[in-house]
Design an enzyme around this catalytic site. Structure first.
Site, PDB file in Angstrom:
ATOM      1  N   ALA A  17      40.469  17.214  25.789  1.00  0.00           N
ATOM      2  CA  ALA A  17      39.098  16.879  26.185  1.00  0.00           C
ATOM      3  C   ALA A  17      38.808  17.602  27.494  1.00  0.00           C
ATOM      4  CB  ALA A  17      38.992  15.374  26.384  1.00  0.00           C
ATOM      5  N   GLU A  31      45.082  15.526  19.122  1.00  0.00           N
ATOM      6  CA  GLU A  31      44.475  14.384  18.417  1.00  0.00           C
ATOM      7  C   GLU A  31      43.503  14.867  17.335  1.00  0.00           C
ATOM      8  OE1 GLU A  31      43.479  12.505  22.291  1.00  0.00           O
ATOM      9  OE2 GLU A  31      44.314  10.695  21.387  1.00  0.00           O
ATOM     10  N   GLU A  52      48.349  13.126  28.578  1.00  0.00           N
ATOM     11  CA  GLU A  52      47.403  12.249  29.273  1.00  0.00           C
ATOM     12  C   GLU A  52      48.017  11.416  30.398  1.00  0.00           C
ATOM     13  OE1 GLU A  52      47.357  12.770  26.009  1.00  0.00           O
ATOM     14  OE2 GLU A  52      45.311  12.831  25.251  1.00  0.00           O
ATOM     15  N   GLY A 105      43.362  15.657  23.501  1.00  0.00           N
ATOM     16  CA  GLY A 105      42.348  15.584  22.453  1.00  0.00           C
ATOM     17  C   GLY A 105      42.470  16.706  21.424  1.00  0.00           C
TER      18      GLY A 105
END
Ligand code: CO8
Length: 258
Positions: free
Chosen positions: A66, A115, A135, A112
């Site tokens: 992200a 993911e 993260e 992300g």
């Protein structure tokens, strides 16, 4: 389909979707997530498309996570809301698409990015790929389904090791643990994806759609886990460790969590 950060080509019933922010290593900002969401919805409706390949632009990265710059200043509610929006707009949508989506991991697949690859129905990687959920080094937890989908794919122990240590694994290691299905030289990745997609297009699209629904139904009990992930992800936001972790990334230094 015209987007700022996403390219789409359709050939022989197979769509190739490329995330195209190479200068930011294809990091997922809000605009890219929204464009991908729209793109997958459009491909779902397009009767001439039977399988989808998803990759990142450039030789270095699939998706490096992200976009940290976008959420570094967020607090608890905003963090949880961002995570929930991502689940609904993109990650759950990809997982439940009725056409197979294959991730072609051509470099970094982090946070992300991994993911997103795990939301796809299966994954191939190039030899230079590096995969991880970094993260906790930013003071936060995976917030786009990683706490649920990584244990599904590699088992709880290996998933916890990857989440707690934030370490990256090589494509070969990822293949050995079932996170990706095959590893090839970078130049052969697209060809491998096309070959697999071609095999899909020879079979019944209707039956494949029903198979996706049946396989996913076996994991529906994990929806509770996804809800809990959103809550715990939000809990990390705005904490001193979150500020230190995201601040360190933006200042290009190592975080200090002592
Ligand atoms: N967000 C924003 N920008 C990024 C990101 C990112 N995730 N990753 C890389 N970039 C940018 C860098 O800031 C840099 O930009 P600039 O040139 O303007 O400084 C450019 O891309 C190139 O990156 P580097 O110079 O760092 O390239 P290196 O080859 O030195 O390093 C790495 C490559 C190792 C991939 C490094 O860029 C890195 O560690 N990136 C961050 C990886 C990361 O921590 N990802 C997880 C992000 S958090 C996340 O994904 C949470 C998911 C759940 C979120 C739910 C709601 C938000």
């Amino acid at each position: 389909m015209e987007y700022n950060n996403v390219l789409v080509e359709i050939e022989d019933k197979v769509a190739l979707v490329t995330i195209n922010r190479p200068k930011q290593l294809n990091a997922l900002n809000a605009e890219t997530i929204s464009e991908l969401s729209n793109c997958f919805e459009t491909l779902e409706q397009n009767k001439s498309v039977r399988a989808i390949l998803l990759t990142g632009s450039g030789e270095k990265s699939f998706v490096a996570g992200a976009d940290i710059k976008e959420f570094a200043s967020f607090g608890k509610e905003q963090g949880a809301e961002l995570s929930r929006r991502g689940h609904n707009q993109l990650f759950n949508k990809v997982e439940n698409l009725t056409k197979p989506v294959i991730a072609l991991i051509n470099g970094f697949a982090l946070g992300g990015g991994l993911e997103l690859a795990m939301s796809c129905h299966y994954r191939f990687a190039s030899e230079n790929a590096k995969l991880g959920l970094p993260e906790v080094g930013l003071g936060v937890i995976p917030g786009y389904g990683g706490t649920q989908r990584l244990p599904q794919l590699v088992g709880k122990g290996r998933a916890m090791e990857m989440i707690f240590t934030a370490k990256m694994v090589s494509a070969k290691e990822a293949c050995e643990m079932g996170l990706v299905n095959d590893v090839v030289a970078p130049d052969d990745l697209l060809e491998l994806g096309k070959k697999s997609a071609k095999a899909i297009t020879r079979n019944s699209g209707n039956a494949i759609a029903e198979a996706i629904k049946a396989v996913n139904a076996g994991y529906e009990f994990q929806n509770h886990g996804l809800e809990k992930e959103i809550e715990h992800f939000g809990n990390c936001f705005g904490t001193p460790e979150f500020k230190e972790g995201t601040g360190a990334f933006l200042e290009k230094r190592k975080p200090n969590f002592d």
